[in-house]
Enzyme design. Structure first.
Site, short mmCIF file in Angstrom:
data_model
loop_
_atom_site.label_atom_id
_atom_site.label_comp_id
_atom_site.label_asym_id
_atom_site.label_seq_id
_atom_site.Cartn_x
_atom_site.Cartn_y
_atom_site.Cartn_z
N ASP A 1 10.23 -3.20 4.59
CA ASP A 1 8.96 -3.23 4.28
C ASP A 1 8.81 -2.00 5.40
O ASP A 1 9.28 -0.75 5.83
CB ASP A 1 8.63 -4.42 5.82
CG ASP A 1 6.82 -4.48 6.25
OD1 ASP A 1 6.70 -5.59 5.50
OD2 ASP A 1 6.79 -4.18 6.25
N SER A 2 7.83 -1.58 4.31
CA SER A 2 7.41 0.12 4.61
C SER A 2 6.93 0.43 6.36
O SER A 2 6.36 1.80 6.83
CB SER A 2 6.45 0.38 4.32
OG SER A 2 4.83 0.17 4.39
N THR B 1 2.56 -1.21 1.39
CA THR B 1 1.18 -0.24 1.24
C THR B 1 0.97 0.00 2.84
O THR B 1 0.46 0.97 3.79
CB THR B 1 -0.27 -0.74 0.60
OG1 THR B 1 -0.26 -2.07 1.90
CG2 THR B 1 -0.35 -1.31 -0.51
N ASP B 2 1.36 -0.14 4.19
CA ASP B 2 1.12 -0.45 5.17
C ASP B 2 1.95 1.63 5.77
O ASP B 2 0.43 2.05 6.16
CB ASP B 2 2.20 -0.92 6.33
CG ASP B 2 1.49 -2.23 6.16
OD1 ASP B 2 0.53 -2.58 5.73
OD2 ASP B 2 1.90 -3.19 6.52
N THR C 1 5.10 -5.73 -0.68
CA THR C 1 4.42 -6.39 -0.78
C THR C 1 4.98 -7.06 -2.10
O THR C 1 5.41 -7.99 -2.83
CB THR C 1 2.69 -6.99 -0.69
OG1 THR C 1 3.37 -6.82 0.79
CG2 THR C 1 2.60 -8.15 -0.84
N THR D 1 -10.28 15.47 12.75
CA THR D 1 -11.68 14.03 12.98
C THR D 1 -11.03 12.92 13.39
O THR D 1 -10.23 12.60 11.55
CB THR D 1 -12.56 14.59 12.61
OG1 THR D 1 -13.52 13.26 12.93
CG2 THR D 1 -12.11 14.46 10.87
N GLN D 2 -11.78 11.86 13.60
CA GLN D 2 -11.86 10.73 13.90
C GLN D 2 -12.32 10.16 12.60
O GLN D 2 -11.88 9.41 12.37
CB GLN D 2 -12.02 10.19 14.96
CG GLN D 2 -11.32 10.20 16.51
CD GLN D 2 -11.72 9.58 17.75
OE1 GLN D 2 -11.94 8.82 17.40
NE2 GLN D 2 -10.64 9.76 18.52
N1 ASP Z 1 4.46 -4.98 5.41
C1 ASP Z 1 3.89 -4.55 4.03
C2 ASP Z 1 4.89 -3.36 3.67
O1 ASP Z 1 3.37 -2.42 4.29
C3 ASP Z 1 2.43 -4.51 3.45
C4 ASP Z 1 2.46 -4.43 1.73
O2 ASP Z 1 3.46 -4.32 1.09
O3 ASP Z 1 1.19 -3.78 1.17
O4 ASP Z 1 5.89 -3.08 3.28
#
Ligand code: ASP
Length: 351
Positions: free
Chosen positions: A65-66, A97-98, A21, A286-287
């Protein structure tokens, strides 16, 4: 935590842009976010020029995109860091971030004996958006990657995630929020640093290399034959057996309840024993977001231990997966992998 008198004026940083993102813009044609040219990111963050650092960049092609991240991307990142290791004081990886917690975990195991920081960052809002968190995240990540102590050693020679003014160890991180700026948490270990007016480093827990002059080892062989079995009420024998005994699986992370507990039903334990007899490595994680596995507290945990399930302690699932990829990718049989799982290799577990 201490505010350091850091010496970093001549630091050089390699900024590696993989996608996510942070570098996206709204494409009016498809009304969705798409990656844009990296050079524009530096234009969006002129503040970076105020540091006297040399900042070079490397852009992945194609940007991803991750959610599309694969272990081959981790090998690419590690190879790039290895090639450029002597030319830079620190590395900043811009990443979606994903799956950032998976990638940061993986890089922590794939790099051994780091003497320089490898800092992941990204953002929840694109860097061009008025209220973006990307600028602050990037500026803090660069400053931390460049920070050195009075002897000229990196203050944080670790793989970390820098997000929302907090620096956390990469293999302790989990993405916990899809829209809040505090997207990552490290529930079982305090932050390695916090950025306020000063950046305050928690030097008591930052890991240092055994030698500052030795070159790190870069490990690129990964074996990804690992599955995850998440327990839930109503889970069936079919599902449990399919995952535990899958022919292509060498190891299974069992995401258990609470302190490492699982159903006590005979069919469940038989399936676990069957997998163990077949030579599958079974790891109990653990969850719960915080706390540790202890298979000695409840009868249900004890039965798992007796069936050959190994203790994942307070590992995150992301870190357990990356550690298994790494350990299975090394020479050696199940005993060597089990031995590695018992050890705290990169600060990923507390025992
Ligand atoms: N879908 C995006 C990714 O992980 C989300 C992000 O970057 O926050 O590439």
């Amino acid at each position: 935590m201490t505010a350091e008198n850091v010496r970093n004026d001549k630091s050089s940083i390699l900024l590696i842009y993989t996608g996510g993102t942070i570098g996206m813009k709204e494409d009016p044609e498809v009304q969705a976010l798409r990656p844009f040219d990296f050079s524009q990111i530096l234009e969006e963050v002129p503040e970076l020029k105020k540091f006297a650092y040399r900042i070079d960049s490397y852009t992945f092609n194609p940007l991803i995109d991750s959610s599309d991240v694969e272990p081959s991307h981790w090998v690419r990142l590690v190879s790039l860091i290895e090639e450029q290791y002597d030319a830079y004081d620190g590395f900043v990886i811009l990443h979606g971030t994903d799956t950032m917690a998976y990638s940061a975990s993986a890089l922590s195991f794939m790099t051994e004996g780091l003497t320089k920081p490898v800092i992941f960052t990204g953002s929840q809002l694109p860097i061009g958006a008025p209220r973006t968190d990307g600028k602050e995240n990037l500026i803090s990540a660069v400053e931390i990657a460049a920070a050195k102590d009075a002897e000229g050693h990196a203050i944080v020679p670790e793989v970390c995630i820098c997000f929302d003014n907090v620096l956390i160890r990469g293999n302790r991180a989990t993405k916990v929020n899809s829209d809040n700026f505090r997207a990552f948490r490290s529930e079982n270990l305090p932050p390695l640093a916090e950025a306020g007016i000063n950046i305050r480093y928690n030097r008591d827990i930052i890991r240092l290399p055994s030698s500052w002059s030795a070159r790190p080892k870069f490990h690129k062989a990964l074996d990804t034959r690992v599955s995850i079995l998440k327990l839930h009420p109503g889970i069936t024998l079919q599902t449990v057996r399919d995952i535990l005994c899958g022919p292509d699986t060498r190891a299974v992370i069992i995401e258990t309840y609470g302190a490492g507990n699982a159903p006590s039903k005979e069919w469940f334990l038989s399936a676990v024993k069957e997998a163990s007899v077949k030579g599958k490595i079974l790891l109990n994680v653990t969850q719960c977001r915080a706390g540790s596995v202890n298979m000695d507290i409840y009868a249900t945990g004890k039965s798992l231990k007796e069936a050959g399930v190994l203790n994942g302690y307070d590992s995150t699932t992301e870190s357990a997966l990356a550690k298994l990829f790494y350990l299975l990718g090394r020479e050696g049989g199940n005993a060597a992998v089990a031995n590695g799982l018992e050890m705290d290799l990169r600060g990923e577990i507390s025992k």
